[in-house]
Design a protein around this motif. Structure first.
Motif, PDB file in Angstrom:
ATOM      1  N   GLN A 499       0.820  -1.220   0.000  1.00 36.99           N
ATOM      2  CA  GLN A 499       0.000   0.000   0.000  1.00 36.99           C
ATOM      3  C   GLN A 499       0.854   1.270   0.000  1.00 36.99           C
ATOM      4  OE1 GLN A 499       0.148  -2.204   2.405  1.00 36.99           O
ATOM      5  NE2 GLN A 499       0.121  -1.286   4.475  1.00 36.99           N
ATOM      6  N   ASN A 500       2.081   1.177   0.478  1.00 38.45           N
ATOM      7  CA  ASN A 500       2.938   2.362   0.514  1.00 38.45           C
ATOM      8  C   ASN A 500       3.205   2.883  -0.905  1.00 38.45           C
ATOM      9  OD1 ASN A 500       3.116   2.307   3.279  1.00 38.45           O
ATOM     10  ND2 ASN A 500       5.089   1.250   3.320  1.00 38.45           N
ATOM     11  N   VAL A 501       3.687   1.975  -1.783  1.00 36.35           N
ATOM     12  CA  VAL A 501       3.997   2.381  -3.154  1.00 36.35           C
ATOM     13  C   VAL A 501       2.726   2.771  -3.902  1.00 36.35           C
ATOM     14  CG1 VAL A 501       4.985   1.637  -5.365  1.00 36.35           C
ATOM     15  CG2 VAL A 501       6.031   0.904  -3.202  1.00 36.35           C
ATOM     16  N   ASN A 502       1.665   1.999  -3.712  1.00 39.29           N
ATOM     17  CA  ASN A 502       0.409   2.284  -4.415  1.00 39.29           C
ATOM     18  C   ASN A 502      -0.138   3.668  -4.067  1.00 39.29           C
ATOM     19  OD1 ASN A 502       0.436  -0.207  -5.678  1.00 39.29           O
ATOM     20  ND2 ASN A 502      -0.805  -1.208  -4.097  1.00 39.29           N
ATOM     21  N   ARG A 503      -0.054   4.020  -2.781  1.00 37.35           N
ATOM     22  CA  ARG A 503      -0.613   5.306  -2.377  1.00 37.35           C
ATOM     23  C   ARG A 503       0.171   6.476  -2.981  1.00 37.35           C
ATOM     24  NH1 ARG A 503      -4.427   8.022  -2.712  1.00 37.35           N
ATOM     25  NH2 ARG A 503      -4.860   9.661  -1.188  1.00 37.35           N
ATOM     26  N   ILE A 504       1.475   6.359  -3.013  1.00 45.75           N
ATOM     27  CA  ILE A 504       2.297   7.425  -3.593  1.00 45.75           C
ATOM     28  C   ILE A 504       1.962   7.594  -5.076  1.00 45.75           C
ATOM     29  CG2 ILE A 504       4.627   8.074  -4.263  1.00 45.75           C
ATOM     30  CD1 ILE A 504       5.655   6.994  -1.714  1.00 45.75           C
ATOM     31  N   LEU A 505       1.811   6.468  -5.779  1.00 46.23           N
ATOM     32  CA  LEU A 505       1.498   6.537  -7.202  1.00 46.23           C
ATOM     33  C   LEU A 505       0.132   7.183  -7.431  1.00 46.23           C
ATOM     34  CD1 LEU A 505       2.791   3.011  -8.304  1.00 46.23           C
ATOM     35  CD2 LEU A 505       3.870   5.230  -8.755  1.00 46.23           C
ATOM     36  N   GLN A 506      -0.840   6.854  -6.616  1.00 46.52           N
ATOM     37  CA  GLN A 506      -2.187   7.418  -6.763  1.00 46.52           C
ATOM     38  C   GLN A 506      -2.181   8.934  -6.551  1.00 46.52           C
ATOM     39  OE1 GLN A 506      -4.537   5.202  -3.967  1.00 46.52           O
ATOM     40  NE2 GLN A 506      -4.268   3.268  -5.088  1.00 46.52           N
ATOM     41  N   LEU A 507      -1.291   9.399  -5.664  1.00 47.10           N
ATOM     42  CA  LEU A 507      -1.230  10.826  -5.375  1.00 47.10           C
ATOM     43  C   LEU A 507      -0.615  11.634  -6.517  1.00 47.10           C
ATOM     44  CD1 LEU A 507      -0.142  10.695  -1.621  1.00 47.10           C
ATOM     45  CD2 LEU A 507      -2.350  11.471  -2.516  1.00 47.10           C
ATOM     46  N   LEU A 508      -0.063  10.927  -7.508  1.00 52.58           N
ATOM     47  CA  LEU A 508       0.460  11.623  -8.690  1.00 52.58           C
ATOM     48  C   LEU A 508      -0.649  11.995  -9.666  1.00 52.58           C
ATOM     49  CD1 LEU A 508       3.662   9.477  -9.375  1.00 52.58           C
ATOM     50  CD2 LEU A 508       3.540  11.763  -8.342  1.00 52.58           C
ATOM     51  N   ASP A 509      -1.871  11.487  -9.413  1.00 51.42           N
ATOM     52  CA  ASP A 509      -3.023  11.786 -10.257  1.00 51.42           C
ATOM     53  C   ASP A 509      -3.331  13.292 -10.172  1.00 51.42           C
ATOM     54  OD1 ASP A 509      -5.413  12.056 -11.535  1.00 51.42           O
ATOM     55  OD2 ASP A 509      -6.444  10.454 -10.445  1.00 51.42           O
ATOM     56  N   PRO A 510      -3.341  14.001 -11.284  1.00 51.74           N
ATOM     57  CA  PRO A 510      -3.634  15.445 -11.265  1.00 51.74           C
ATOM     58  C   PRO A 510      -5.008  15.768 -10.689  1.00 51.74           C
ATOM     59  CG  PRO A 510      -2.702  14.783 -13.375  1.00 51.74           C
ATOM     60  CD  PRO A 510      -3.019  13.524 -12.633  1.00 51.74           C
ATOM     61  N   GLU A 511      -5.926  14.798 -10.719  1.00 50.13           N
ATOM     62  CA  GLU A 511      -7.282  15.017 -10.214  1.00 50.13           C
ATOM     63  C   GLU A 511      -7.454  14.525  -8.773  1.00 50.13           C
ATOM     64  OE1 GLU A 511     -10.057  13.332 -12.898  1.00 50.13           O
ATOM     65  OE2 GLU A 511      -9.367  14.516 -14.619  1.00 50.13           O
ATOM     66  N   GLU A 512      -6.370  14.195  -8.126  1.00 46.30           N
ATOM     67  CA  GLU A 512      -6.424  13.744  -6.736  1.00 46.30           C
ATOM     68  C   GLU A 512      -7.046  14.840  -5.862  1.00 46.30           C
ATOM     69  OE1 GLU A 512      -6.187  12.081  -3.132  1.00 46.30           O
ATOM     70  OE2 GLU A 512      -5.705  10.969  -4.973  1.00 46.30           O
ATOM     71  N   GLU A 513      -7.999  14.448  -4.992  1.00 46.28           N
ATOM     72  CA  GLU A 513      -8.720  15.407  -4.154  1.00 46.28           C
ATOM     73  C   GLU A 513      -7.779  16.111  -3.170  1.00 46.28           C
ATOM     74  OE1 GLU A 513     -11.966  13.551  -2.232  1.00 46.28           O
ATOM     75  OE2 GLU A 513     -13.046  13.072  -4.080  1.00 46.28           O
ATOM     76  N   LYS A 514      -6.752  15.400  -2.706  1.00 48.13           N
ATOM     77  CA  LYS A 514      -5.813  15.983  -1.741  1.00 48.13           C
ATOM     78  C   LYS A 514      -4.423  16.012  -2.374  1.00 48.13           C
ATOM     79  CE  LYS A 514      -8.379  14.363   2.314  1.00 48.13           C
ATOM     80  NZ  LYS A 514      -8.337  13.499   3.527  1.00 48.13           N
ATOM     81  N   PRO A 515      -4.189  16.993  -3.241  1.00 47.87           N
ATOM     82  CA  PRO A 515      -2.902  17.043  -3.951  1.00 47.87           C
ATOM     83  C   PRO A 515      -1.734  17.242  -3.006  1.00 47.87           C
ATOM     84  CG  PRO A 515      -4.087  19.104  -4.200  1.00 47.87           C
ATOM     85  CD  PRO A 515      -5.030  18.158  -3.541  1.00 47.87           C
ATOM     86  N   VAL A 516      -0.612  16.668  -3.366  1.00 47.01           N
ATOM     87  CA  VAL A 516       0.618  16.793  -2.594  1.00 47.01           C
ATOM     88  C   VAL A 516       1.679  17.378  -3.522  1.00 47.01           C
ATOM     89  CG1 VAL A 516       2.337  15.548  -1.225  1.00 47.01           C
ATOM     90  CG2 VAL A 516      -0.038  14.776  -1.244  1.00 47.01           C
ATOM     91  N   ALA A 517       2.642  18.059  -2.943  1.00 40.09           N
ATOM     92  CA  ALA A 517       3.722  18.616  -3.761  1.00 40.09           C
ATOM     93  C   ALA A 517       4.389  17.495  -4.546  1.00 40.09           C
ATOM     94  CB  ALA A 517       4.730  19.328  -2.869  1.00 40.09           C
ATOM     95  N   LYS A 518       4.228  17.500  -5.864  1.00 46.62           N
ATOM     96  CA  LYS A 518       4.672  16.389  -6.709  1.00 46.62           C
ATOM     97  C   LYS A 518       6.188  16.217  -6.707  1.00 46.62           C
ATOM     98  CE  LYS A 518       0.564  15.385  -8.551  1.00 46.62           C
ATOM     99  NZ  LYS A 518      -0.282  16.280  -7.741  1.00 46.62           N
TER     100      LYS A 518
END
Length: 580
Positions: A499-518
């Protein structure tokens, strides 16, 4: 006039004392009737309002004189009463003219007459007050006049303050205390009184300063309170300093008398030292040693200690004074105080130690006095400390320990990481953010700290914080996680949890509701792509399109990742995925 005097003599039986009492009563009656008339005026109502206030003060003084039995031989008072009676009769005529709609006289003349009347009443009131101050009139004249209503004119305020000041000159402690209490009441109510006292009344502030020298506890307490209120206004502080207030406040602090007087004096000095120009004056008067003694005295009240800490904090802005504090033993005093059971005093002590630690030499001395262990103890979630205390302790730890290898070793061996990890998991939002900032900074200090943090289990908590509500928290968590990924041991541990790697990859989605500094996420992913399993996982996750989009916008790390994933070994896999 002769008929009036005859009537008075008949009513009094030719008895001078009774005649005087009737004269006092007569003046009081005239004022009462006149005050009532002023409410009906139609011309110059504001000017009449000012006159009415002065008449009410004069009336209070006359009532007090009437209650006094030993004023029968007071010729000065009798002369004043005659003048008052004449003035009051003139005033009644003017009140009638101001109330008569058919009055056809010149308004300019009426206005001039009212100004003269106002001056006469004020002069007679001043004479009455001065007679009392000199002892010529009865002590009962010292009753405090009714304070002006809210929104009263500046002139009414000045009259009231003059009356109070005249009472403060009386050598009677109880009367002084009553006057001081009345003064403090209006000072708290409206800051205009403080400005008038400090700027427009030359003897007002100096008299308060002199009263600090009084041995009577109540007088000293109330005088210190008045000075403290006035000191709260920057425009008034200069007058206090010129009057010599700093030396007197320090003398009060040096005494072993009333804790309330000392606390109020410290509060006043705290306000005065907000202006750094007064720092040298406090130091020159021996204030530093006095304040340090207060902080080390177990019998000092909590309020007194807190104010003393704040004053020393202000004084420490001057480097020479700060060095003198250290020479006087400030470090040991505040290290001891940092272990206080009273949390507010503990917080003040820790904050002051943080200030001292801005000097590298002092930092070493503070750490050597074993303060680190007590600071780490404050972070224990099972302790009764508030979030504020923990935030202050975290800032102190960063200041004291994060710049020295020996201090860092002492910190890491004290259980610091365990405490911070618990705060990240279960702390309130404010303390969680403070703990995260400390963790992020710790990540950037050394390879050793990153390894120790990885072993302690920080990475899973940082991944969770990537989904926090606050963007700032998400960004700091991403930065800390990125820093930890520079250690191979941490990377191996990280990819063991899918889940660690999967979550980081999902956060790269430009439409992610909670964007993180890419930039931090991409850097972390880039470091992970050294592992074949991670590269396969990225390709299989369906997140390759996010990386491709970022690469097309010239994001360097995204381009590097795509290039790694496009090598000969993975090209066929990518082709199948993109063609499906």
């Amino acid at each position: 006039m002769d008929s009036e005097m005859s009537e008075e003599r008949e009513g009094c039986g030719h008895n001078p004392p009774q005649s005087e009492e009737i004269s006092l009563g007569r003046a009081s009656e005239l004022i009462t009737a006149l005050i009532s008339s002023t409410y009906c005026v139609r011309s110059f109502p504001l000017k009449w309002q000012l006159i009415r206030g002065k008449l009410e003060q004069l009336h209070s003084g006359l009532l007090a004189a009437a209650d006094r039995g030993d004023s029968t031989n007071n010729s000065e008072l009798m002369e004043l009463l005659k003048a008052m009676t004449s003035t009051l009769k003139e005033a009644q005529v003017l009140a009638n003219k101001s109330s008569d709609e058919s009055y056809g006289g010149g308004k300019l003349l009426l206005k001039s007459d009212l100004e003269i009347l106002s001056s006469k009443v004020e002069v007679q009131f001043t004479i009455l007050s001065d007679m009392y101050v000199s002892g010529a009139a009865a002590h009962s004249l010292a009753i405090i006049l009714s304070k002006p209503e809210v929104g009263a004119s500046r002139e009414d305020m000045k009259i009231y303050l003059r009356d109070l000041i005249s009472r403060l000159k009386i050598r009677d402690s109880q009367m002084r205390i009553r006057a001081l209490c009345a003064l403090n009441d209006v000072l708290h109510e409206d800051e205009k009184y403080a400005r008038i006292m400090a700027v427009e009344m030359s003897d007002g502030v100096s008299l308060l300063v002199k009263l600090l020298e009084q041995g009577e506890t109540g007088v000293q307490e109330e005088a210190a309170e008045g000075i403290s209120v006035i000191a709260g206004f920057e425009s008034s502080r200069g007058a206090l300093v010129v009057a010599g207030v700093i030396a007197q406040l320090i003398r009060v602090l040096e005494t072993t008398g009333s804790q309330l007087a000392r606390a109020r004096a410290a509060r006043a000095l705290k306000k005065l030292t907000e202006n750094s120009e007064n720092a040298w004056s406090v130091s020159a008067q021996g204030g530093v040693s006095t304040l340090l003694k207060i902080c080390s005295d177990a019998h000092s009240s909590g309020e007194l200690i807190r104010s003393a800490c704040d004053i020393l904090k202000s004084l420490s802005s001057v480097d020479e004074i700060k060095r003198f504090m250290v020479e006087e033993g400030a470090v040991s005093v505040f290290v001891k105080l940092s272990g206080s059971k009273e949390e507010s005093s503990k917080i003040k002590a820790i904050e002051f130690l943080t200030i001292l630690a801005s000097d590298d030499d002092m930092k070493h001395e503070v750490v050597n006095q074993e303060v680190v262990g007590s600071l780490v103890q404050v972070l224990d979630p099972s302790s009764a400390h508030t979030s504020k205390a923990r935030q202050v302790a975290l800032r102190a730890i960063e200041s004291l320990c994060f710049s020295s290898p020996s201090s860092m070793n002492q910190l890491l061996s004290s259980g610091f990481l365990d405490r911070v990890l618990l705060l990240l998991r279960n702390g309130e939002i404010c303390i969680q953010e403070s703990a995260l900032n400390a963790v992020s900074r710790l990540c950037g200090l050394s390879e050793t700290s990153k390894k120790v943090m990885g072993d302690a289990g920080f990475m899973p908590e940082l991944v969770k914080l990537l989904e926090a509500k606050s963007f700032q928290v998400r960004e700091v968590a991403a930065e800390a996680l990125c820093g930890m990924m520079s250690i191979q041991r941490n990377r191996r541990r990280f990819i063991q949890e899918d889940q660690n790697v999967n979550r980081i990859l999902q956060l790269l989605d430009p439409e992610e509701e909670k964007p993180v500094a890419k930039k931090f996420l991409l850097s972390a992913v880039l470091s992970l792509t050294d592992n074949d399993g991670v590269r396969r996982k990225i390709i299989a996750s369906g997140c390759m399109k996010y990386l491709q989009k970022l690469a097309e916008t010239d994001v360097t790390d995204a381009k590097k990742i795509v290039k790694k994933l496009s090598g000969n070994r993975f090209r066929s896999i990518l082709t199948r995925i993109w063609s499906s």
